[in-house]
Design a protein around this motif. Structure first.
Motif, PDB file in Angstrom:
ATOM      1  N   ALA A  69       0.846  -1.202   0.000  1.00 39.17           N
ATOM      2  CA  ALA A  69       0.000   0.000   0.000  1.00 39.17           C
ATOM      3  C   ALA A  69       0.874   1.242   0.000  1.00 39.17           C
ATOM      4  N   GLY A  70       0.399   2.252  -0.676  1.00 33.03           N
ATOM      5  CA  GLY A  70       1.120   3.510  -0.714  1.00 33.03           C
ATOM      6  C   GLY A  70       0.149   4.671  -0.696  1.00 33.03           C
ATOM      7  N   LEU A  71       0.604   5.790  -0.163  1.00 34.28           N
ATOM      8  CA  LEU A  71      -0.186   7.014  -0.156  1.00 34.28           C
ATOM      9  C   LEU A  71       0.519   8.067  -1.000  1.00 34.28           C
ATOM     10  N   MET A  72      -0.177   8.624  -1.966  1.00 31.99           N
ATOM     11  CA  MET A  72       0.322   9.739  -2.749  1.00 31.99           C
ATOM     12  C   MET A  72      -0.286  11.006  -2.153  1.00 31.99           C
ATOM     13  N   ILE A  73       0.539  11.779  -1.461  1.00 31.96           N
ATOM     14  CA  ILE A  73       0.057  12.927  -0.694  1.00 31.96           C
ATOM     15  C   ILE A  73       0.601  14.205  -1.312  1.00 31.96           C
ATOM     16  N   PRO A  74      -0.255  15.065  -1.862  1.00 35.49           N
ATOM     17  CA  PRO A  74       0.237  16.308  -2.464  1.00 35.49           C
ATOM     18  C   PRO A  74       0.920  17.185  -1.435  1.00 35.49           C
ATOM     19  N   THR A  75       1.967  17.866  -1.870  1.00 33.74           N
ATOM     20  CA  THR A  75       2.744  18.701  -0.949  1.00 33.74           C
ATOM     21  C   THR A  75       2.234  20.128  -0.869  1.00 33.74           C
ATOM     22  N   VAL A  76       1.402  20.538  -1.816  1.00 38.80           N
ATOM     23  CA  VAL A  76       0.873  21.903  -1.821  1.00 38.80           C
ATOM     24  C   VAL A  76      -0.625  21.851  -2.059  1.00 38.80           C
ATOM     25  N   GLY A  77      -1.311  22.928  -1.669  1.00 34.53           N
ATOM     26  CA  GLY A  77      -2.755  23.011  -1.826  1.00 34.53           C
ATOM     27  C   GLY A  77      -3.435  23.395  -0.532  1.00 34.53           C
ATOM     28  N   GLU A  78      -4.679  23.848  -0.636  1.00 36.08           N
ATOM     29  CA  GLU A  78      -5.423  24.301   0.534  1.00 36.08           C
ATOM     30  C   GLU A  78      -6.026  23.140   1.311  1.00 36.08           C
ATOM     31  N   THR A  79      -6.169  21.989   0.677  1.00 32.41           N
ATOM     32  CA  THR A  79      -6.597  20.768   1.349  1.00 32.41           C
ATOM     33  C   THR A  79      -5.621  19.662   0.967  1.00 32.41           C
ATOM     34  N   VAL A  80      -5.664  18.561   1.698  1.00 30.49           N
ATOM     35  CA  VAL A  80      -4.763  17.449   1.433  1.00 30.49           C
ATOM     36  C   VAL A  80      -5.608  16.211   1.131  1.00 30.49           C
ATOM     37  N   ASP A  81      -5.630  15.828  -0.134  1.00 32.95           N
ATOM     38  CA  ASP A  81      -6.372  14.642  -0.559  1.00 32.95           C
ATOM     39  C   ASP A  81      -5.371  13.530  -0.830  1.00 32.95           C
ATOM     40  N   GLY A  82      -5.165  12.681   0.159  1.00 31.84           N
ATOM     41  CA  GLY A  82      -4.215  11.588   0.005  1.00 31.84           C
ATOM     42  C   GLY A  82      -4.837  10.438  -0.764  1.00 31.84           C
ATOM     43  N   PHE A  83      -4.164   9.999  -1.824  1.00 27.18           N
ATOM     44  CA  PHE A  83      -4.685   8.886  -2.617  1.00 27.18           C
ATOM     45  C   PHE A  83      -4.069   7.581  -2.136  1.00 27.18           C
ATOM     46  N   LEU A  84      -4.919   6.674  -1.684  1.00 31.57           N
ATOM     47  CA  LEU A  84      -4.490   5.369  -1.206  1.00 31.57           C
ATOM     48  C   LEU A  84      -4.465   4.394  -2.369  1.00 31.57           C
ATOM     49  N   TRP A  85      -3.285   3.853  -2.621  1.00 33.04           N
ATOM     50  CA  TRP A  85      -3.097   2.866  -3.689  1.00 33.04           C
ATOM     51  C   TRP A  85      -2.694   1.547  -3.028  1.00 33.04           C
ATOM     52  N   LYS A 121      -8.552  14.414   3.309  1.00 31.39           N
ATOM     53  CA  LYS A 121      -9.463  13.397   2.813  1.00 31.39           C
ATOM     54  C   LYS A 121      -8.639  12.208   2.349  1.00 31.39           C
ATOM     55  N   LEU A 122      -9.283  11.056   2.296  1.00 29.03           N
ATOM     56  CA  LEU A 122      -8.631   9.846   1.823  1.00 29.03           C
ATOM     57  C   LEU A 122      -9.349   9.389   0.561  1.00 29.03           C
ATOM     58  N   LEU A 123      -8.603   9.237  -0.526  1.00 29.19           N
ATOM     59  CA  LEU A 123      -9.147   8.783  -1.795  1.00 29.19           C
ATOM     60  C   LEU A 123      -8.646   7.375  -2.090  1.00 29.19           C
ATOM     61  N   ALA A 124      -9.455   6.620  -2.814  1.00 29.90           N
ATOM     62  CA  ALA A 124      -9.060   5.274  -3.253  1.00 29.90           C
ATOM     63  C   ALA A 124      -9.840   4.945  -4.512  1.00 29.90           C
ATOM     64  N   GLY A 125      -9.361   3.966  -5.261  1.00 29.12           N
ATOM     65  CA  GLY A 125     -10.011   3.612  -6.516  1.00 29.12           C
ATOM     66  C   GLY A 125     -10.375   2.144  -6.585  1.00 29.12           C
ATOM     67  N   ALA A 126     -11.332   1.846  -7.463  1.00 28.77           N
ATOM     68  CA  ALA A 126     -11.732   0.460  -7.725  1.00 28.77           C
ATOM     69  C   ALA A 126     -12.233   0.362  -9.152  1.00 28.77           C
ATOM     70  N   GLN A 306     -13.027   3.172 -14.043  1.00 26.63           N
ATOM     71  CA  GLN A 306     -12.453   3.199 -12.698  1.00 26.63           C
ATOM     72  C   GLN A 306     -13.280   4.145 -11.839  1.00 26.63           C
ATOM     73  N   ILE A 307     -13.604   3.713 -10.631  1.00 25.12           N
ATOM     74  CA  ILE A 307     -14.412   4.519  -9.716  1.00 25.12           C
ATOM     75  C   ILE A 307     -13.492   5.164  -8.682  1.00 25.12           C
ATOM     76  N   ALA A 308     -13.605   6.475  -8.544  1.00 24.97           N
ATOM     77  CA  ALA A 308     -12.842   7.194  -7.520  1.00 24.97           C
ATOM     78  C   ALA A 308     -13.718   7.346  -6.282  1.00 24.97           C
ATOM     79  N   TYR A 309     -13.222   6.819  -5.168  1.00 21.67           N
ATOM     80  CA  TYR A 309     -13.923   6.906  -3.887  1.00 21.67           C
ATOM     81  C   TYR A 309     -13.228   7.921  -2.989  1.00 21.67           C
ATOM     82  N   VAL A 310     -13.996   8.542  -2.099  1.00 24.92           N
ATOM     83  CA  VAL A 310     -13.414   9.489  -1.153  1.00 24.92           C
ATOM     84  C   VAL A 310     -14.019   9.243   0.231  1.00 24.92           C
ATOM     85  N   LYS A 311     -13.206   9.491   1.246  1.00 27.73           N
ATOM     86  CA  LYS A 311     -13.666   9.398   2.631  1.00 27.73           C
ATOM     87  C   LYS A 311     -13.241  10.651   3.363  1.00 27.73           C
ATOM     88  N   ASP A 312     -14.203  11.404   3.860  1.00 27.06           N
ATOM     89  CA  ASP A 312     -13.905  12.584   4.647  1.00 27.06           C
ATOM     90  C   ASP A 312     -13.404  12.134   6.013  1.00 27.06           C
TER      91      ASP A 312
END
Length: 315
Positions: A69-85, A121-126, A306-312
């Motif tokens: 498992a890996g998290l792609m976490i953007p380094t800049v932006g007003e919010t942080v949407d980490g993508f869980l792969w 937020k936490l994002l993931a795909g399926a 591909q479905i993008a899911y998000v969890k607040d």
């Protein structure tokens, strides 16, 4: 159920085992899907990735890699949407994930929230056909946010000559000297798109190290006054006969003039010269600039959803 031991990524010492694991998963799961094994390994080595905290491995008693498992976490932006792969070895049941992967990802994102004092937020795909994975994500509190499409076009079909607006030109990307201008173009192009996070020069320069990225086949469109109006990136995976076109973008103010269509046609022609049989790309089904309609108009057809899911995540 297999008893697993969780540990952080150890860098280069793990690369061979990870590459073999990913190829095993890919062969059973979604062959020829984006990103490729090579691209995933490049992402893990990106400047923004904390390998000790953003990548996690689960091994069985014999030391065999079972879950990655890996998290792609953007380094800049007003919010942080980490993508869980994540990937699970095809011999193991998906239930093995419930007790470890999501809690690990949520814990890491809470660390990010505390460090940056920003909402996370936490994002993931399926894949649309991955019923067990979908059920798993929804049971863990994820909701559907977006749909993305993998599209393909045969290069054996005729490719029309690019018809740029008067005075516009195309040229290949010239490496690091283009970094700042390319990043500014990317950010101005995608600021109105879903899940936008600003690109950085460091990330662009890291992309140049990816052996699958082909700057010589990628193009930028330049307006008569010298302004960069659009770009089209190109990748050729080590194995296979398809080329990936991703991303494609046209700066606001230059859209609806045939710039993106011309870039696509030029890159497809070059892929054909390189011996590729198909061109593939990835698109947001609700892209606000009408990219899906453009791709269909030049012969691309959808092969996978591909479905993008998000969890607040509460603080």
């Amino acid at each position: 159920m297999t008893t697993l031991t969780m540990r952080p990524h150890r860098g280069k010492a793990d690369l061979d085992a990870i590459a073999l694991f990913l190829k095993t998963c890919e062969a059973v799961d979604l062959p020829n899907e984006y990103p490729s094994v090579s691209d995933i390994l490049m992402q893990f080595d990106a400047p923004s990735v904390d390998q000790q905290r953003d990548i996690c491995l689960w091994e069985d008693a014999e030391g065999q890699l079972i879950v990655l498992a890996g998290l792609m976490i953007p380094t800049v932006g007003e919010t942080v949407d980490g993508f869980l792969w994540f990937r699970v070895h095809p011999t193991e049941p998906l239930d093995i994930l419930y007790s470890d992967i999501i809690p690990w990802a949520e814990s890491r994102m809470q660390e990010v929230r505390q460090e940056r004092c920003l909402a996370v937020k936490l994002l993931a795909g399926a894949g649309a056909e991955q019923a067990k994975r979908i059920t798993f994500l929804e049971n863990c509190g994820f909701r559907i946010e977006r749909y993305f499409l993998t599209m393909v076009r045969s290069l054996s079909e005729p490719i029309p000559e690019p018809q740029l607006p008067d005075g516009f030109t195309l040229r290949p990307i010239q490496g690091e000297p283009d970094a700042q201008t390319w990043v500014e173009l990317f950010n101005d192009t995608f600021i109105d798109h879903w899940n936008y996070h600003p690109e950085t020069v460091d990330a662009f320069n890291h992309k140049l190290k990816n052996p699958e990225f082909r700057p010589d086949l990628s193009v930028v469109a330049i307006a008569p006054d010298g302004t960069w109006a659009g770009f089209c990136d190109c990748y050729i995976p080590k194995d296979g006969n398809q080329g990936w076109i991703n991303p494609v973008g046209t700066r606001r103010g230059y859209r609806k003039q045939g710039v993106a269509r011309s870039m696509l046609q030029a890159v497809m022609q070059q892929l054909k010269v390189e011996g590729m049989e198909t061109a593939m790309l990835y698109v947001d089904a609700e892209n606000p600039s009408g990219a899906r309609r453009l791709y269909e108009s030049v012969g691309f057809q959808t092969t996978h959803t591909q479905i993008a899911y998000v969890k607040d995540m509460a603080g």
